[in-house]
Scaffold this motif. Structure first.
Motif, short mmCIF file in Angstrom:
data_model
loop_
_atom_site.label_atom_id
_atom_site.label_comp_id
_atom_site.label_asym_id
_atom_site.label_seq_id
_atom_site.Cartn_x
_atom_site.Cartn_y
_atom_site.Cartn_z
N ASP A 1 33.22 -21.63 14.41
CA ASP A 1 33.03 -20.22 14.08
C ASP A 1 32.47 -20.04 12.67
O ASP A 1 31.67 -19.16 12.41
CB ASP A 1 34.36 -19.45 14.17
N ALA A 2 32.94 -20.87 11.77
CA ALA A 2 32.52 -20.76 10.38
C ALA A 2 31.24 -21.56 10.18
O ALA A 2 31.13 -22.68 10.66
CB ALA A 2 33.62 -21.29 9.47
N MET A 3 30.28 -20.97 9.49
CA MET A 3 29.05 -21.70 9.21
C MET A 3 29.37 -22.79 8.20
O MET A 3 29.69 -22.51 7.05
CB MET A 3 27.99 -20.75 8.66
N ALA A 4 29.31 -24.02 8.62
CA ALA A 4 29.64 -25.14 7.74
C ALA A 4 28.59 -25.26 6.64
O ALA A 4 27.39 -25.18 6.90
CB ALA A 4 29.72 -26.43 8.54
N PRO A 5 29.04 -25.45 5.42
CA PRO A 5 28.08 -25.61 4.31
C PRO A 5 27.37 -26.95 4.42
O PRO A 5 27.90 -27.90 4.99
CB PRO A 5 28.99 -25.55 3.08
N ILE A 6 26.18 -27.00 3.86
CA ILE A 6 25.43 -28.25 3.87
C ILE A 6 25.35 -28.85 2.47
O ILE A 6 25.01 -30.01 2.32
CB ILE A 6 24.01 -28.06 4.44
N VAL A 7 25.66 -28.03 1.45
CA VAL A 7 25.59 -28.50 0.07
C VAL A 7 26.81 -28.04 -0.72
O VAL A 7 27.51 -27.11 -0.32
CB VAL A 7 24.31 -28.01 -0.65
N GLU A 8 27.00 -28.70 -1.84
CA GLU A 8 27.99 -28.29 -2.83
C GLU A 8 27.22 -27.91 -4.09
O GLU A 8 26.08 -28.35 -4.28
CB GLU A 8 28.92 -29.45 -3.19
N SER A 9 27.84 -27.11 -4.94
CA SER A 9 27.17 -26.73 -6.19
C SER A 9 28.17 -26.67 -7.33
O SER A 9 29.38 -26.57 -7.12
CB SER A 9 26.48 -25.38 -6.03
N PHE B 1 22.81 -28.67 -7.08
CA PHE B 1 23.21 -28.84 -5.69
C PHE B 1 23.24 -30.33 -5.35
O PHE B 1 22.48 -31.11 -5.92
CB PHE B 1 22.23 -28.15 -4.74
N ARG B 2 24.11 -30.66 -4.42
CA ARG B 2 24.11 -32.00 -3.84
C ARG B 2 24.56 -31.84 -2.39
O ARG B 2 25.30 -30.92 -2.04
CB ARG B 2 25.01 -32.95 -4.61
N PRO B 3 24.12 -32.77 -1.53
CA PRO B 3 24.55 -32.70 -0.13
C PRO B 3 26.07 -32.86 -0.03
O PRO B 3 26.69 -33.56 -0.83
CB PRO B 3 23.84 -33.88 0.53
N MET B 4 26.64 -32.19 0.95
CA MET B 4 28.08 -32.33 1.19
C MET B 4 28.37 -33.74 1.68
O MET B 4 27.70 -34.24 2.58
CB MET B 4 28.54 -31.35 2.29
N SER B 5 29.36 -34.37 1.09
CA SER B 5 29.79 -35.67 1.58
C SER B 5 30.62 -35.45 2.85
O SER B 5 31.12 -34.35 3.09
CB SER B 5 30.64 -36.38 0.52
N ASP B 6 30.76 -36.49 3.65
CA ASP B 6 31.57 -36.37 4.87
C ASP B 6 33.00 -35.98 4.53
O ASP B 6 33.62 -35.18 5.22
CB ASP B 6 31.54 -37.68 5.66
N GLN B 7 33.53 -36.55 3.45
CA GLN B 7 34.90 -36.26 3.04
C GLN B 7 35.04 -34.79 2.61
O GLN B 7 35.99 -34.12 3.00
CB GLN B 7 35.30 -37.18 1.90
N ALA B 8 34.09 -34.29 1.83
CA ALA B 8 34.14 -32.89 1.38
C ALA B 8 33.99 -31.94 2.57
O ALA B 8 34.67 -30.91 2.63
CB ALA B 8 33.05 -32.63 0.34
N LEU B 9 33.11 -32.28 3.52
CA LEU B 9 32.93 -31.43 4.70
C LEU B 9 34.19 -31.40 5.56
O LEU B 9 34.60 -30.34 6.04
CB LEU B 9 31.73 -31.90 5.52
N ALA B 10 34.84 -32.55 5.71
CA ALA B 10 36.09 -32.60 6.48
C ALA B 10 37.17 -31.75 5.80
O ALA B 10 37.89 -31.01 6.47
CB ALA B 10 36.56 -34.05 6.62
N ALA B 11 37.26 -31.82 4.47
CA ALA B 11 38.24 -31.01 3.74
C ALA B 11 37.93 -29.53 3.90
O ALA B 11 38.84 -28.71 4.07
CB ALA B 11 38.25 -31.41 2.26
N TRP B 12 36.64 -29.17 3.88
CA TRP B 12 36.26 -27.76 4.05
C TRP B 12 36.65 -27.26 5.44
O TRP B 12 37.14 -26.15 5.59
CB TRP B 12 34.75 -27.60 3.82
N LYS B 13 36.44 -28.12 6.45
CA LYS B 13 36.78 -27.73 7.83
C LYS B 13 38.29 -27.52 7.98
O LYS B 13 38.73 -26.61 8.66
CB LYS B 13 36.27 -28.76 8.82
N VAL B 14 39.09 -28.37 7.33
CA VAL B 14 40.55 -28.21 7.37
C VAL B 14 40.92 -26.89 6.71
O VAL B 14 41.74 -26.13 7.23
CB VAL B 14 41.25 -29.40 6.67
N LYS B 15 40.30 -26.60 5.58
CA LYS B 15 40.58 -25.34 4.87
C LYS B 15 40.18 -24.14 5.73
O LYS B 15 40.90 -23.16 5.81
CB LYS B 15 39.83 -25.32 3.54
N ALA B 16 39.02 -24.22 6.39
CA ALA B 16 38.57 -23.13 7.26
C ALA B 16 39.54 -22.96 8.42
O ALA B 16 39.88 -21.84 8.82
CB ALA B 16 37.16 -23.40 7.77
N GLY B 17 40.03 -24.07 8.97
CA GLY B 17 41.00 -24.02 10.07
C GLY B 17 42.32 -23.40 9.65
O GLY B 17 42.95 -22.67 10.40
#
Length: 183
Positions: free
Chosen positions: A110-118, A86-102
């Motif tokens: 609405d979507a529980m944002a992840p805090i880590v990557e694996s 595991f590693r903490p989500m970077s700001d860039q990875a979190l932003a990409a995840w939010k775009v994908k969720a959108g």
């Protein structure tokens, strides 16, 4: 060799290659999505079995084989969850995840944002290959012994669902421990 066998072989190689590739890539840990994936595989597997197998033809041997395969699959999933890095989500990875969720119609709130990557890396690839080999071995053995259920596509999906569920349970526990330690 028939055209059907060639197509199946190519598809299997592509799927295994895709699975191996994904084991080496960092991916956001979104527990609700992980549960949905496991549930989806299980439901599709049960529907497939219900549509292709008469319940009257399912024997105690069939159920025993399925129980063994599910237990093995859960165990492999638990090991995959334990070896994951595991590693903490970077700001860039979190932003990409939010775009994908959108793009899937869910707002980031609405979507529980992840805090880590694996990722599981090479050990994860090895476990998948062992899992596939055991599954093929069980299929050959169970098919030769007369099992009708173990050799269905639905059974494969249920076994994969069990694997994903075992992994998700361990991920939930590990992430909760991370939250407690961080607090």
């Amino acid at each position: 060799m028939s055209y059907d066998v060639v197509i199946r072989t190519v598809l299997i190689v592509l799927v295994v290659g895709w699975i191996c590739y994904r084991q080496t890539q960092w991916r956001a840990v979104a527990i609700p999505a992980m549960w949905r994936t496991a549930l989806l595989f299980a439901v599709i597997g049960l529907v497939q079995i219900g549509g292709t197998t008469s319940l009257g033809t399912i024997s105690a041997f069939d159920l025993g084989v399925m129980a063994i395969e599910i237990l093995i699959s859960l165990a492999v999933g638990v090991v995959m969850g334990r070896i994951a890095h595991f590693r903490p989500m970077s700001d860039q990875a979190l932003a990409a995840w939010k775009v994908k969720a959108g793009s899937r119609g869910r707002s980031a709130a609405d979507a529980m944002a992840p805090i880590v990557e694996s990722r599981t890396g090479w050990w994860g690839i090895g476990l998948w290959l062992v899992f596939i080999a055991v599954r093929i071995g069980m299929d050959v053995w169970a098919g030769a012994a007369g099992s009708q259920l173990a050799v269905t596509v639905g059974a494969i999906l249920i076994v994969v669902a069990a694997n994903r569920a075992g992994r998700t349970l361990v991920f939930m526990s590990r992430i909760e421990r991370m939250r407690v330690v961080a607090a």
